[in-house]
Design an enzyme around this catalytic site. Structure first.
Site, PDB file in Angstrom:
ATOM      1  N   ASP A  77       0.819  -1.222   0.000  1.00 48.57           N
ATOM      2  CA  ASP A  77       0.000   0.000   0.000  1.00 48.57           C
ATOM      3  C   ASP A  77       0.849   1.267   0.000  1.00 48.57           C
ATOM      4  O   ASP A  77       0.442   2.293   0.551  1.00 48.57           O
ATOM      5  CB  ASP A  77      -0.974   0.010   1.199  1.00 48.57           C
ATOM      6  CG  ASP A  77      -1.732  -1.297   1.309  1.00 48.57           C
ATOM      7  OD1 ASP A  77      -2.281  -1.717   0.280  1.00 48.57           O
ATOM      8  OD2 ASP A  77      -1.735  -1.899   2.399  1.00 48.57           O
ATOM      9  N   LYS A 126       2.148   2.246  -5.203  1.00 45.78           N
ATOM     10  CA  LYS A 126       2.827   1.787  -6.427  1.00 45.78           C
ATOM     11  C   LYS A 126       1.974   2.041  -7.664  1.00 45.78           C
ATOM     12  O   LYS A 126       2.478   2.426  -8.708  1.00 45.78           O
ATOM     13  CB  LYS A 126       3.132   0.286  -6.331  1.00 45.78           C
ATOM     14  CG  LYS A 126       4.053  -0.081  -5.193  1.00 45.78           C
ATOM     15  CD  LYS A 126       4.294  -1.581  -5.131  1.00 45.78           C
ATOM     16  CE  LYS A 126       3.142  -2.389  -4.574  1.00 45.78           C
ATOM     17  NZ  LYS A 126       2.889  -2.234  -3.145  1.00 45.78           N
ATOM     18  N   GLN A 147       2.162  -6.378  -3.425  1.00 48.72           N
ATOM     19  CA  GLN A 147       2.541  -6.506  -2.012  1.00 48.72           C
ATOM     20  C   GLN A 147       3.881  -5.764  -1.836  1.00 48.72           C
ATOM     21  O   GLN A 147       4.091  -4.788  -2.524  1.00 48.72           O
ATOM     22  CB  GLN A 147       2.608  -7.963  -1.535  1.00 48.72           C
ATOM     23  CG  GLN A 147       1.252  -8.653  -1.502  1.00 48.72           C
ATOM     24  CD  GLN A 147       0.755  -9.071  -2.869  1.00 48.72           C
ATOM     25  OE1 GLN A 147       1.442  -9.762  -3.589  1.00 48.72           O
ATOM     26  NE2 GLN A 147      -0.444  -8.678  -3.228  1.00 48.72           N
ATOM     27  N   GLY A 194      -4.082  -4.411  -4.366  1.00 48.67           N
ATOM     28  CA  GLY A 194      -5.082  -3.353  -4.531  1.00 48.67           C
ATOM     29  C   GLY A 194      -4.365  -2.091  -4.961  1.00 48.67           C
ATOM     30  O   GLY A 194      -4.011  -1.274  -4.134  1.00 48.67           O
ATOM     31  N   HIS A 195      -4.114  -1.973  -6.270  1.00 49.02           N
ATOM     32  CA  HIS A 195      -3.374  -0.809  -6.767  1.00 49.02           C
ATOM     33  C   HIS A 195      -4.373   0.263  -7.210  1.00 49.02           C
ATOM     34  O   HIS A 195      -5.037   0.128  -8.227  1.00 49.02           O
ATOM     35  CB  HIS A 195      -2.449  -1.227  -7.918  1.00 49.02           C
ATOM     36  CG  HIS A 195      -1.346  -2.138  -7.454  1.00 49.02           C
ATOM     37  ND1 HIS A 195      -0.459  -2.745  -8.286  1.00 49.02           N
ATOM     38  CD2 HIS A 195      -0.985  -2.513  -6.196  1.00 49.02           C
ATOM     39  CE1 HIS A 195       0.398  -3.476  -7.570  1.00 49.02           C
ATOM     40  NE2 HIS A 195       0.083  -3.356  -6.308  1.00 49.02           N
TER      41      HIS A 195
HETATM   42  P1  IMP Z   1      -2.457 -12.987   1.468  1.00 47.77           P
HETATM   43  O1  IMP Z   1      -1.502 -12.427   0.455  1.00 47.77           O
HETATM   44  O2  IMP Z   1      -3.889 -12.681   1.143  1.00 47.77           O
HETATM   45  O3  IMP Z   1      -2.218 -14.424   1.744  1.00 47.77           O
HETATM   46  O4  IMP Z   1      -2.171 -12.221   2.849  1.00 47.77           O
HETATM   47  C1  IMP Z   1      -0.946 -12.366   3.556  1.00 47.77           C
HETATM   48  C2  IMP Z   1      -0.526 -11.057   4.186  1.00 47.77           C
HETATM   49  O5  IMP Z   1      -0.180 -10.120   3.196  1.00 47.77           O
HETATM   50  C3  IMP Z   1      -1.620 -10.378   5.022  1.00 47.77           C
HETATM   51  O6  IMP Z   1      -1.017  -9.703   6.098  1.00 47.77           O
HETATM   52  C4  IMP Z   1      -2.217  -9.366   4.059  1.00 47.77           C
HETATM   53  O7  IMP Z   1      -2.843  -8.282   4.731  1.00 47.77           O
HETATM   54  C5  IMP Z   1      -0.960  -8.930   3.322  1.00 47.77           C
HETATM   55  N1  IMP Z   1      -1.227  -8.428   1.980  1.00 47.77           N
HETATM   56  C6  IMP Z   1      -1.506  -9.148   0.890  1.00 47.77           C
HETATM   57  N2  IMP Z   1      -1.654  -8.346  -0.180  1.00 47.77           N
HETATM   58  C7  IMP Z   1      -1.440  -7.102   0.246  1.00 47.77           C
HETATM   59  C8  IMP Z   1      -1.422  -5.825  -0.407  1.00 47.77           C
HETATM   60  O8  IMP Z   1      -1.602  -5.699  -1.618  1.00 47.77           O
HETATM   61  N3  IMP Z   1      -1.184  -4.750   0.393  1.00 47.77           N
HETATM   62  C9  IMP Z   1      -0.923  -4.872   1.722  1.00 47.77           C
HETATM   63  N4  IMP Z   1      -0.913  -6.037   2.362  1.00 47.77           N
HETATM   64  C10 IMP Z   1      -1.172  -7.146   1.633  1.00 47.77           C
END
Ligand code: IMP
Length: 423
Positions: free
Chosen positions: A11, A14, A223, A38-39
């Site tokens: 977040d 990007k 991420q 979530g871009h």
């Molecule tokens: P998962 O990727 O859904 O398995 O989540 C694993 C961890 O990564 C959790 O703490 C999520 O909140 C975090 N996470 C996954 N995608 C994002 C993102 O795009 N932004 C921020 N945190 C993320």
């Protein structure tokens, strides 16, 4: 190939930066993650969040690639494309998107198993986005999964039915409440038909030939570094390689072909989900930053945890990725604070000496904060580096000295135009 990636826990902004620089590239290629991303991008004062689609999709003429290192959920993908087209009917997704045949599919039971694990006390609760990302990557590594290229195989339906029925049975045995299997299958196969409208290609061959032809590629990370499966704050991480080397493996491009590596960081830290966060703020100041910065998950709507900038963690991220240029976002959110803090190093409890920490949050390490004078300005009037307030310029110089890389871009607000090129 240049790379853009996040240096914190995601977040960082990007999407907005890629949207800006994608005009300099022929191709934007996503290399990891899936609908957990979530871009967010602003267009005509409206905001849209991209999940699996690369952020170059708004730029007419730019080719967008979903790479082999990603995991793609057809149901989610269909919803995302339809939503994007109702947001702006001029965007030609089918024309400008191609998907690697090697991209793994996220199946409906993957998200259900993700929910099950998150809610069952006999597993770690990670705080995932519940999109089935970990389950899809786990099945990939177990060599039990299905890929985009398999969609065209005559026994595809049979393969999927077998997996869905097996997983569904297991979930029932676990006592999970589930939607009818028939609905899951119908939605999935419907979405797969939709997916067939898009080009499925040998993306690694296409990308390498494009490089030979002199085309510029931008690899888009999702991420961020501290959520990397190997080098992040395990186990509270995502399941993919989020760092610069992931661009090479996820797209099938040699490290020799990498040029600039843009690292995006906020002027403070946020995190969604569980896990270590040494500089986290639990007071009203944290609430104020959360509200001013609209720090609520663009994917799940969860309030983000907020804290001061963690310099040792940022240095670690710059090192792991070999970042060549820094992109600083959300300095405008800290506008008006008399002073702001930065964690400069960690100290062992009852031990005066400075700890050179690899990654924030090791047992017994306490973050040491340095307070610096805040800035107060009307950012709408800041159009170039020379119009920035002195305190902010000093903060940028401090970061450049500590990180030994230039701050090349400064984002001054959520809007598309609110970004300053610094050099
Ligand atoms: P998962 O990727 O859904 O398995 O989540 C694993 C961890 O990564 C959790 O703490 C999520 O909140 C975090 N996470 C996954 N995608 C994002 C993102 O795009 N932004 C921020 N945190 C993320």
């Amino acid at each position: 190939m240049d790379i853009v990636l996040g240096l914190q826990w995601g977040d960082e902004g990007k999407g907005k930066f890629i949207d800006l620089i994608s005009q300099n590239y022929d191709i934007v290629a996503r290399f990891n993650g899936g609908a957990n991303a979530g871009h967010s991008i602003e267009r005509n004062e409206k905001r849209i969040t991209l999940k699996s689609l690369p952020s170059g999709i708004f730029m007419e003429g730019v080719e967008n690639i979903i790479g082999a290192g990603m995991v793609l959920d057809p149901v989610n993908f269909k919803q995302e494309v339809l939503k994007l087209q109702s947001f702006d009917a001029t965007i030609q997704v089918e024309k400008y998107l191609a998907i690697s045949k090697k991209t793994h599919l996220v199946l409906p039971t993957h998200s259900l198993l993700d929910v099950f694990m998150e809610e069952n006390p006999s597993y770690h609760t990670i705080g995932t986005t519940k999109n089935g990302i970990g389950q899809a990557y786990a099945n990939k590594v177990l060599r039990q999964n299905v890929r985009v290229g398999d969609i065209m195989k005559p026994d595809f339906k049979e393969m999927i039915n077998h997996i869905l029925e097996r997983d569904y049975k297991q979930l029932i045995e676990y006592g999970q409440k589930l939607p009818p299997l028939k609905n899951l299958k119908n939605d999935f196969f419907d979405a797969v038909e939709f997916l067939k409208r898009f080009r499925m290609i040998e993306a690694e061959v296409f990308l390498n030939n494009s490089i030979k032809d002199g085309k510029n590629i931008l690899a888009e990370g999702a991420q961020a570094t501290l959520l990397d499966i190997d080098h992040g704050t395990y186990p509270y991480v995502t399941s993919s390689t989020t760092i610069a080397s992931g661009a090479c493996s996820g797209l099938g491009i040699s490290p020799k072909k990498v040029g600039e590596i843009y690292g995006v960081t906020k002027a403070y830290c946020t995190r969604v989900g569980n896990g270590v966060f040494p500089t986290e703020l639990f007071d009203e100041l944290g609430d104020e930053i959360r509200t001013k910065g609209n720090e609520f998950g663009s994917n799940t709507g969860r309030p983000r945890r907020v804290g001061w900038l963690d310099l040792p963690a940022l240095k670690y991220a710059v090192m792991i990725n070999g970042v060549t240029q820094l992109v600083l976002t959300k300095a405008d959110v800290l506008n008006g604070f008399e002073s702001i803090a930065v964690c400069t190093h960690y100290q062992m409890e009852n031990h005066p000496s400075k700890v050179i920490s690899g990654l924030a949050g090791n047992e017994g390490e306490i973050p040491v904060l340095q307070w610096i004078k805040g800035w107060n300005t009307d950012f709408t009037k800041c159009k170039d580096a020379s119009s920035l307030p002195t305190e902010l310029t000093q903060f940028l110089e401090f970061l450049e000295k500590e990180l030994e890389i230039p701050v090349s871009y400064l984002s001054t607000g959520p809007g598309r135009e609110e970004i300053i090129r610094m050099n």
